[in-house]
Design a protein around this motif. Structure first.
Motif, mmCIF file in Angstrom:
data_model
loop_
_atom_site.group_PDB
_atom_site.id
_atom_site.type_symbol
_atom_site.label_atom_id
_atom_site.label_comp_id
_atom_site.label_asym_id
_atom_site.label_seq_id
_atom_site.Cartn_x
_atom_site.Cartn_y
_atom_site.Cartn_z
ATOM 1 N N LYS A 107 0.843 -1.193 0.000
ATOM 2 C CA LYS A 107 0.000 0.000 0.000
ATOM 3 C C LYS A 107 0.876 1.240 0.000
ATOM 4 N N PRO A 108 0.360 2.336 -0.498
ATOM 5 C CA PRO A 108 1.157 3.576 -0.445
ATOM 6 C C PRO A 108 1.410 4.000 0.992
ATOM 7 N N HIS A 109 2.509 4.670 1.212
ATOM 8 C CA HIS A 109 2.879 5.091 2.549
ATOM 9 C C HIS A 109 1.895 6.142 3.056
ATOM 10 N N GLY A 110 1.680 6.142 4.362
ATOM 11 C CA GLY A 110 0.767 7.104 4.964
ATOM 12 C C GLY A 110 -0.597 6.488 5.205
ATOM 13 N N LYS A 111 -1.431 7.188 5.939
ATOM 14 C CA LYS A 111 -2.751 6.709 6.309
ATOM 15 C C LYS A 111 -3.860 7.346 5.489
ATOM 16 N N ARG A 112 -3.534 8.153 4.465
ATOM 17 C CA ARG A 112 -4.557 8.823 3.658
ATOM 18 C C ARG A 112 -4.346 8.517 2.184
ATOM 19 N N TYR A 113 -5.469 8.424 1.484
ATOM 20 C CA TYR A 113 -5.454 8.156 0.047
ATOM 21 C C TYR A 113 -6.253 9.267 -0.635
ATOM 22 N N TYR A 114 -5.688 9.834 -1.675
ATOM 23 C CA TYR A 114 -6.300 10.983 -2.368
ATOM 24 C C TYR A 114 -6.964 10.496 -3.645
ATOM 25 N N VAL A 115 -8.277 10.768 -3.733
ATOM 26 C CA VAL A 115 -9.097 10.292 -4.844
ATOM 27 C C VAL A 115 -9.770 11.495 -5.489
ATOM 28 N N LYS A 116 -9.895 11.441 -6.799
ATOM 29 C CA LYS A 116 -10.516 12.534 -7.549
ATOM 30 C C LYS A 116 -12.009 12.267 -7.702
ATOM 31 N N CYS A 117 -12.820 13.243 -7.280
ATOM 32 C CA CYS A 117 -14.272 13.126 -7.361
ATOM 33 C C CYS A 117 -14.751 13.436 -8.779
ATOM 34 N N PRO A 118 -15.992 13.065 -9.130
ATOM 35 C CA PRO A 118 -16.534 13.388 -10.453
ATOM 36 C C PRO A 118 -16.591 14.891 -10.738
ATOM 37 N N ASN A 119 -16.694 15.721 -9.692
ATOM 38 C CA ASN A 119 -16.743 17.167 -9.918
ATOM 39 C C ASN A 119 -15.354 17.788 -10.074
ATOM 40 N N GLY A 120 -14.295 16.960 -10.098
ATOM 41 C CA GLY A 120 -12.944 17.448 -10.280
ATOM 42 C C GLY A 120 -12.201 17.766 -9.009
ATOM 43 N N GLU A 121 -12.850 17.652 -7.861
ATOM 44 C CA GLU A 121 -12.209 17.952 -6.594
ATOM 45 C C GLU A 121 -11.481 16.720 -6.063
ATOM 46 N N THR A 122 -10.312 16.923 -5.463
ATOM 47 C CA THR A 122 -9.529 15.833 -4.871
ATOM 48 C C THR A 122 -9.807 15.767 -3.389
ATOM 49 N N VAL A 123 -10.238 14.597 -2.908
ATOM 50 C CA VAL A 123 -10.592 14.411 -1.501
ATOM 51 C C VAL A 123 -9.638 13.404 -0.861
ATOM 52 N N SER A 124 -9.550 13.460 0.454
ATOM 53 C CA SER A 124 -8.673 12.583 1.231
ATOM 54 C C SER A 124 -9.499 11.521 1.925
ATOM 55 N N MET A 125 -9.115 10.252 1.731
ATOM 56 C CA MET A 125 -9.803 9.124 2.364
ATOM 57 C C MET A 125 -8.823 8.360 3.231
ATOM 58 N N ARG A 126 -9.322 7.816 4.327
ATOM 59 C CA ARG A 126 -8.466 7.081 5.263
ATOM 60 C C ARG A 126 -8.652 5.581 5.181
ATOM 61 N N SER A 127 -9.534 5.096 4.327
ATOM 62 C CA SER A 127 -9.821 3.665 4.235
ATOM 63 C C SER A 127 -9.689 3.193 2.789
#
Length: 460
Positions: free
Chosen positions: A229-249
């Motif tokens: 898995k990538p290092h760190g506890k957060r994963y950055y995903v791009k939403c359909p509206n173009g915004e990048t959000v941070s997820m922890r799971s």
């Protein structure tokens, strides 16, 4: 039931049950009655005066007649202020005769402890009767006193040093080979001034080393078959509206990728619901589908706090639909949690409103790059208005906030007043802490005036 059992069933403390029983005038059992497991026997003062004073019966005789212990009769005599007679020899003979005691002690060969238990008295009374009735005592079996050097006398210092240091045996292995206990081996080593190994001087045999190597090799390895898995506890995903959000799971990332593959529009944590109890709840996803819009909560492990918030949401937000996406639900909709390759976006950057530099963010409401820029050149009213728009009233950059405006507050003002009222009504601290899902120390600090003093001042 005992006071402890009653307190456990009602969720109160044992001391609180005792206080309530004394306040309500409920008679409390004595120690003898509680241990005997019988109901409370009502013995009046007139009956005790007649039996104990007029007829000169002993406490043992009266106890046997009422089916209680002599200790209970003694307690009742003290309670009714009846003077207790000095111990007489004839008083004991009324309960146990010489023939009965001789049969139990000599013929049936019962011990003094067994006879005392049978008549519900102390062993000292039985000893006094045996001596007073001139019953011969049983001879004590002679015990062979073992010399501690009999088993350890043949062990030499050179032998122990060879086994412990050269052969690398442990004290447990040496004790097993010599037929001794581990404590005996340790004492002999101390007596012979043989130093023990430290943790860094532990000696491993070749067989032991190979077993350690094979224990986590191949399929036995805890990382076997798992993708890195990538290092760190957060994963950055791009939403359909173009915004990048941070997820922890990673489960949330897999669910978001499944929605993207099916061309379903979704939002991540768009709204926070404030309940009447003062708690706040933010569902993970808000999905816009052809069948209707609904909220989704991705949960792998459901705690009592999560269940409480979900129940509050379903009870108060009747117009909204909430789906709990556990492992069964995700597998049924075709979400592969193990083999899905996560598509991670770049970490988003914001521009600091104070200094204008770009910085990495974890939250959408983060507008300053450092603590130095927090609050610099921005008014408190302006910041609070932004928090109200984002449903984040509890968060504040100011460190000395009181009450529910503090970022670390777990309770609100109404709940604190309820806690004080509950304690005045006699509820225990443990029960109150369970109801509000906080630690008992939090409730104790409130009731002792260590916290929330601006609310509880004058009420405690």
């Amino acid at each position: 039931m005992s006071q402890e059992a009653i307190a456990k069933e009602l969720g109160l403390s044992q001391g609180g049950i005792g206080k309530m029983m004394r306040k309500l005038g409920i008679q409390i059992r004595t120690v003898g009655e509680a241990h005997a497991g019988i109901e409370i026997v009502k013995i009046t003062k007139e009956e005790l005066v007649e039996l104990y004073c007029n007829q000169e019966k002993s406490m043992f005789y009266i106890a046997k007649q009422y089916g209680v212990s002599p200790t209970t009769i003694g307690d009742r005599l003290k309670k009714y202020d009846i003077k207790i007679r000095p111990l007489k020899k004839d008083a004991m003979n009324q309960l146990i005769t010489r023939e009965v005691l001789l049969d139990l002690y000599c013929n049936k060969k019962l011990t003094q402890k067994e006879i005392a238990s049978q008549y519900r008295t102390s062993i000292w009374v039985i000893q006094y009767l045996i001596q007073n009735m001139q019953i011969p005592k049983k001879p004590v079996a002679s015990k062979k006193i073992r010399n501690p050097r009999e088993k350890t006398g043949h062990i030499t210092k050179e032998q122990l040093e060879d086994m412990y240091w050269r052969r690398g045996m442990t004290q447990k292995a040496i004790a097993k080979e010599l037929g001794l206990s581990e404590g005996t081996v340790a004492r002999v080593m101390i007596k012979m001034s043989i130093p023990t190994r430290t943790s860094g001087q532990r000696i491993f045999s070749e067989e032991h080393k190979s077993n350690i190597s094979l224990a986590k090799k191949g399929k036995k390895s805890p990382l076997f078959g798992k993708k890195s898995k990538p290092h760190g506890k957060r994963y950055y995903v791009k939403c359909p509206n173009g915004e990048t959000v941070s997820m922890r799971s990673t489960w949330e990332v897999c669910y978001a990728m499944l929605l993207n593959d099916k061309n379903i529009y979704w939002e991540y944590e768009p709204k926070t619901f404030n309940f009447q109890s003062g708690e706040a709840y933010t569902p993970d996803f808000y999905v816009h589908s052809e069948m209707g819009n609904y909220f989704v909560e991705v949960k792998g492990w459901m705690t009592e706090g999560h269940k409480h918030k979900i129940d509050s949401f379903r009870r108060e937000c009747l117009d909204e639909t909430l789906i709990i996406a556990d492992i069964k639900y995700l597998k049924n909709i075709g979400c592969d949690l193990k083999n899905t390759v996560l598509e991670i976006a770049d970490r988003p950057q914001n521009q600091c409103e104070n200094c204008g530099q770009l910085f990495y963010t974890y939250q959408k409401s983060q507008i300053f790059c450092s603590n130095k820029c927090k609050g610099a050149g921005i008014r408190k009213d302006d910041y609070i208005s932004r928090n109200i728009n984002g449903n984040r009233i509890k968060r504040s950059y100011k460190s000395n906030q009181k009450g529910q405006m503090n970022n670390g507050a777990k309770l609100n003002e109404q709940q604190v007043l309820e806690i004080v009222q509950r304690k005045k009504e006699g509820e225990s601290i443990e029960s109150i802490s369970r109801h509000y899902s906080v630690g008992w120390t939090t409730i104790s600090h409130i009731l002792k005036g260590r916290s929330w003093t601006h609310i509880t001042n004058g009420l405690i």
